[in-house]
Scaffold this active site. Structure first.
Site, PDB file in Angstrom:
ATOM      1  N   ASN A 205       6.401  26.668 -27.448  1.00  0.00           N
ATOM      2  CA  ASN A 205       6.737  25.618 -28.402  1.00  0.00           C
ATOM      3  C   ASN A 205       5.925  25.729 -29.704  1.00  0.00           C
ATOM      4  OD1 ASN A 205       8.073  23.361 -29.295  1.00  0.00           O
ATOM      5  ND2 ASN A 205       7.023  21.906 -27.938  1.00  0.00           N
TER       6      ASN A 205
ATOM      7  N   HIS B 281      10.298   9.846 -18.682  1.00  0.00           N
ATOM      8  CA  HIS B 281       9.357   9.395 -19.712  1.00  0.00           C
ATOM      9  C   HIS B 281       9.777   8.056 -20.309  1.00  0.00           C
ATOM     10  CE1 HIS B 281       7.362  13.395 -21.041  1.00  0.00           C
ATOM     11  NE2 HIS B 281       7.575  13.388 -19.746  1.00  0.00           N
TER      12      HIS B 281
ATOM     13  N   ARG C 255       6.687   7.978 -16.102  1.00  0.00           N
ATOM     14  CA  ARG C 255       5.500   8.128 -16.939  1.00  0.00           C
ATOM     15  C   ARG C 255       5.595   7.101 -18.055  1.00  0.00           C
ATOM     16  NH1 ARG C 255       3.787  13.046 -21.081  1.00  0.00           N
ATOM     17  NH2 ARG C 255       4.861  11.732 -22.583  1.00  0.00           N
TER      18      ARG C 255
ATOM     19  N   TYR D 191       0.264   9.693 -29.158  1.00  0.00           N
ATOM     20  CA  TYR D 191       1.007  10.692 -28.382  1.00  0.00           C
ATOM     21  C   TYR D 191       2.065  10.039 -27.487  1.00  0.00           C
ATOM     22  CZ  TYR D 191       2.471  13.643 -24.680  1.00  0.00           C
ATOM     23  OH  TYR D 191       3.278  14.287 -23.792  1.00  0.00           O
TER      24      TYR D 191
ATOM     25  N   ASP E  80      -0.110  10.131 -19.353  1.00  0.00           N
ATOM     26  CA  ASP E  80      -0.629  11.380 -19.933  1.00  0.00           C
ATOM     27  C   ASP E  80      -1.618  11.031 -21.047  1.00  0.00           C
ATOM     28  OD1 ASP E  80      -1.077  13.908 -20.915  1.00  0.00           O
ATOM     29  OD2 ASP E  80       1.045  14.418 -21.171  1.00  0.00           O
TER      30      ASP E  80
ATOM     31  N   HIS F  85      -3.237  13.385 -22.639  1.00  0.00           N
ATOM     32  CA  HIS F  85      -3.013  14.486 -23.578  1.00  0.00           C
ATOM     33  C   HIS F  85      -4.296  14.969 -24.248  1.00  0.00           C
ATOM     34  CE1 HIS F  85      -0.188  16.948 -26.054  1.00  0.00           C
ATOM     35  NE2 HIS F  85       0.560  16.780 -24.989  1.00  0.00           N
TER      36      HIS F  85
ATOM     37  N   GLU G 181      -3.044  12.197 -16.425  1.00  0.00           N
ATOM     38  CA  GLU G 181      -2.888  13.617 -16.769  1.00  0.00           C
ATOM     39  C   GLU G 181      -3.783  14.026 -17.935  1.00  0.00           C
ATOM     40  OE1 GLU G 181       1.203  14.518 -17.563  1.00  0.00           O
ATOM     41  OE2 GLU G 181       0.674  16.270 -18.772  1.00  0.00           O
TER      42      GLU G 181
ATOM     43  N   GLU H  29      -0.759  22.000 -17.598  1.00  0.00           N
ATOM     44  CA  GLU H  29       0.480  22.399 -18.275  1.00  0.00           C
ATOM     45  C   GLU H  29       0.249  23.536 -19.262  1.00  0.00           C
ATOM     46  OE1 GLU H  29       1.712  18.652 -20.038  1.00  0.00           O
ATOM     47  OE2 GLU H  29       0.974  19.265 -21.998  1.00  0.00           O
TER      48      GLU H  29
ATOM     49  N   ARG I  44      -0.496  21.340 -12.656  1.00  0.00           N
ATOM     50  CA  ARG I  44       0.716  21.266 -13.472  1.00  0.00           C
ATOM     51  C   ARG I  44       1.168  22.601 -14.057  1.00  0.00           C
ATOM     52  NH1 ARG I  44       3.380  17.585 -15.382  1.00  0.00           N
ATOM     53  NH2 ARG I  44       3.133  17.802 -17.641  1.00  0.00           N
TER      54      ARG I  44
ATOM     55  N   HIS J  95       4.969  20.981 -15.084  1.00  0.00           N
ATOM     56  CA  HIS J  95       5.337  20.591 -16.441  1.00  0.00           C
ATOM     57  C   HIS J  95       6.852  20.760 -16.602  1.00  0.00           C
ATOM     58  CE1 HIS J  95       4.679  21.685 -20.986  1.00  0.00           C
ATOM     59  NE2 HIS J  95       4.928  20.408 -20.844  1.00  0.00           N
TER      60      HIS J  95
ATOM     61  N   ASP K 103      10.591  21.502 -23.986  1.00  0.00           N
ATOM     62  CA  ASP K 103      10.389  22.882 -24.441  1.00  0.00           C
ATOM     63  C   ASP K 103      10.475  23.883 -23.284  1.00  0.00           C
ATOM     64  OD1 ASP K 103       7.924  21.169 -24.312  1.00  0.00           O
ATOM     65  OD2 ASP K 103       6.882  23.090 -24.337  1.00  0.00           O
TER      66      ASP K 103
ATOM     67  N   GLU L  31       8.171  17.000 -13.396  1.00  0.00           N
ATOM     68  CA  GLU L  31       8.478  16.283 -14.649  1.00  0.00           C
ATOM     69  C   GLU L  31       9.906  16.618 -15.078  1.00  0.00           C
ATOM     70  OE1 GLU L  31       6.039  17.511 -17.943  1.00  0.00           O
ATOM     71  OE2 GLU L  31       6.518  15.729 -19.124  1.00  0.00           O
TER      72      GLU L  31
ATOM     73  N   TRP M 124      -4.549  17.325 -30.327  1.00  0.00           N
ATOM     74  CA  TRP M 124      -3.273  16.623 -30.296  1.00  0.00           C
ATOM     75  C   TRP M 124      -2.855  16.418 -28.863  1.00  0.00           C
ATOM     76  CZ3 TRP M 124       1.665  18.075 -28.498  1.00  0.00           C
ATOM     77  CH2 TRP M 124       2.653  17.043 -28.649  1.00  0.00           C
TER      78      TRP M 124
HETATM   79  C1  CS2 Z   1       3.460  16.838 -22.426  1.00  0.00           C
HETATM   80  C2  CS2 Z   1       4.354  17.712 -23.245  1.00  0.00           C
HETATM   81  O1  CS2 Z   1       5.208  16.788 -20.892  1.00  0.00           O
HETATM   82  C3  CS2 Z   1       4.011  16.602 -21.050  1.00  0.00           C
HETATM   83  O2  CS2 Z   1       3.251  16.201 -20.201  1.00  0.00           O
HETATM   84  O3  CS2 Z   1       2.129  17.046 -22.411  1.00  0.00           O
HETATM   85  O4  CS2 Z   1       5.166  16.824 -23.948  1.00  0.00           O
HETATM   86  C4  CS2 Z   1       3.680  18.653 -24.239  1.00  0.00           C
HETATM   87  O5  CS2 Z   1       3.090  17.918 -25.261  1.00  0.00           O
HETATM   88  C5  CS2 Z   1       4.718  19.574 -24.787  1.00  0.00           C
HETATM   89  O6  CS2 Z   1       5.315  20.265 -23.753  1.00  0.00           O
HETATM   90  C6  CS2 Z   1       4.120  20.526 -25.792  1.00  0.00           C
HETATM   91  O7  CS2 Z   1       4.995  21.572 -26.050  1.00  0.00           O
HETATM   92 MG    MG Z   2       1.273  16.531 -20.588  1.00  0.00          MG
END
Ligand code: CS2
Ligand code: MG
Length: 423
Positions: free
Chosen positions: A58, A143, A168, A180, A231, A233, A257, A283, A304, A333, A337, A360, A423
């Site tokens: 991604n 989500h 989630r 996020y 998450d 993140h 997460e 992930e 993950r 994950h 993407d 997920e 991020w």
């Molecule tokens: C995230 C993703 O799915 C998740 O848990 O952390 O949205 C992640 O940010 C993206 O796959 C980044 O490409």
């Molecule tokens: Mg994640």
């Protein structure tokens, strides 16, 4: 299962000499942007059987494309497609330069395509080659994103109505611009949304105050029967993560997460000392070596790592078996993407894995679904794969060609004073 139109390769007679028939004669990379960018590898044998693999990275898509086209495909031509393990080892050990997101996505794409071919050759879904189904369907989580607690609560309700058993939940935080996981399009949240990265703001203090209130509200409204996930993140320091985990304990999360970046894995010891909230990480991991310490020291509960990120089915199976020794379960994950090719491969893996935890699931857009046909279906909070030989996924190349590559990067995050953050 409805007819998926995936039978093109079925019942194709193998030529007399199986080795000749299984020789790889062609491999090509297809880059397309049906709603978002995907990198797909298509490998074809002398007998005309083809397999698909996903190599999408991604926001950095063209790196695996170059790696595959320049450094992998020339090595594949002439090889016996049945030798999945040897080709995996050839690409991993043989490159000398091991691991990393680019290399391992290229390896993963080849591996997925070879399992797909093997299944088509033998007339069996890949799950049967792995050892067969351990379960009929795999529980997925969706989500629920909202700008504030009220909106997220409405979204969780919508997912529960759709039949999800696990959701989630992410919320915007007052005073934090672009927190996020807060989608601008609820159905198809897509963070990689601009040619140059969108700048978002991060502020830990208001997040730590606000996030537990979300889960307090969700448990008050929905009770404890639905699994709730969150998450972080990579945004917190270890001690902040310990504090959040402890604050979330009354709401019994399925997992928290990526509470802190996993580069220094000792950080997770500190988190463990402060909370029993289960932790999911991986992930962005590329191999068993990224997971090893976290798993064997029991610093996490869910791994993950994915088929796409961690070198394909061959390597992810190795990670799952290793994790099972310490009762760590899988939680692949599955953001947008990860293409329908990866989702198909992941679902074959999930259906087999004895230590499966959860998968997920973010829906792909209708444009994506028009390019990739799959034989998995959502039913009662779970995904079910069909019996199509191979991975049960196909690509419509003419449709893909209508969606040329469109450079898009993931956002970045800065603190209020401008400092770059995770991020
Ligand atoms: C995230 C993703 O799915 C998740 O848990 O952390 O949205 C992640 O940010 C993206 O796959 C980044 O490409
Ligand atoms: Mg994640």
């Amino acid at each position: 299962m409805p007819d998926s139109g995936l039978s093109k390769n079925e019942n194709r007679p193998l030529s007399d000499n199986a080795a000749d028939a299984a020789t790889i004669v062609d491999a090509k990379v297809i880059v397309a942007c049906p709603g978002r960018n995907f990198v797909t590898l298509k490998i074809t044998t002398a007998d005309g059987i083809y397999g698909l693999g996903d190599a999408t990275l991604n926001g950095r898509e063209l790196a695996p494309v170059a790696y595959l086209e320049n450094h992998v495909i020339p090595n594949l031509i002439g090889k016996d497609a049945r030798r999945i393990e040897d080709i995996w080892q050839f690409l991993y050990r043989g490159a000398y330069w091991r691991r990393g997101p680019v290399t391992m996505r290229a390896v993963a794409a080849v591996d997925m395509a070879l399992w797909d071919i093997k299944g088509k050759m033998l007339g069996a879904p890949v799950v049967d080659l792995l050892g067969g189904r351990s379960r009929d369907s795999v529980m997925v989580y969706g989500h629920a994103n909202g700008g504030d607690i009220e909106q997220t609560t409405d979204e969780v309700a919508r997912y529960i109505d759709l039949g999800y058993k696990a959701v989630r939940a992410q919320t915007g935080v007052p005073g934090v611009r672009g927190a996020y996981g807060v989608g601008r399009d609820k159905m198809y949240y897509e963070p990689a949304d601009a040619a140059l990265p969108r700048e978002t703001l991060w502020a830990t203090a208001p997040y730590l105050q606000y996030a537990p209130k979300l889960f307090e509200a969700l448990r008050a409204k929905f009770g404890f029967d639905v699994h709730l996930l969150h998450d972080v993140h990579h945004r917190l320091t270890p001690i902040e993560a310990g504090r959040l985990g402890r604050a979330l304990e009354p709401y019994s999360l399925f997992w928290m997460e990526d509470p802190t970046p996993a580069e220094n894995q000792d950080a997770f010891r500190l988190i463990r000392e402060h909370t029993t909230t289960p932790i999911a990480v991986g992930e962005i991991f590329n191999s068993i070596w990224d997971c090893k310490d976290l798993i064997q020291h029991q610093l996490i509960d869910f791994i993950r790592a994915t088929v796409l990120g961690a070198g394909g089915i061959t390597h992810l199976k190795r990670i799952a078996d290793f994790a099972s020794v310490w009762q760590v379960r899988t939680g692949c994950h599955g953001a947008t993407d990860l293409s329908p090719v990866t989702m198909s491969a992941a679902l074959h893996f999930d259906s087999w894995a004895p230590n499966f935890g959860i998968q997920e699931y973010m829906r792909h857009t209708p444009e994506t679904d028009a390019v990739f046909s799959t034989d998995y279906a959502f039913n009662d909070g779970a995904l079910v794969i069909g019996d199509t030989p191979g991975l049960g996924v196909d690509i419509d190349e003419k449709e893909a060609a209508k969606h040329p590559y469109d450079p898009k990067q993931l956002p970045i995050a800065r603190l209020e004073d401008g400092t770059m953050w995770n991020w």
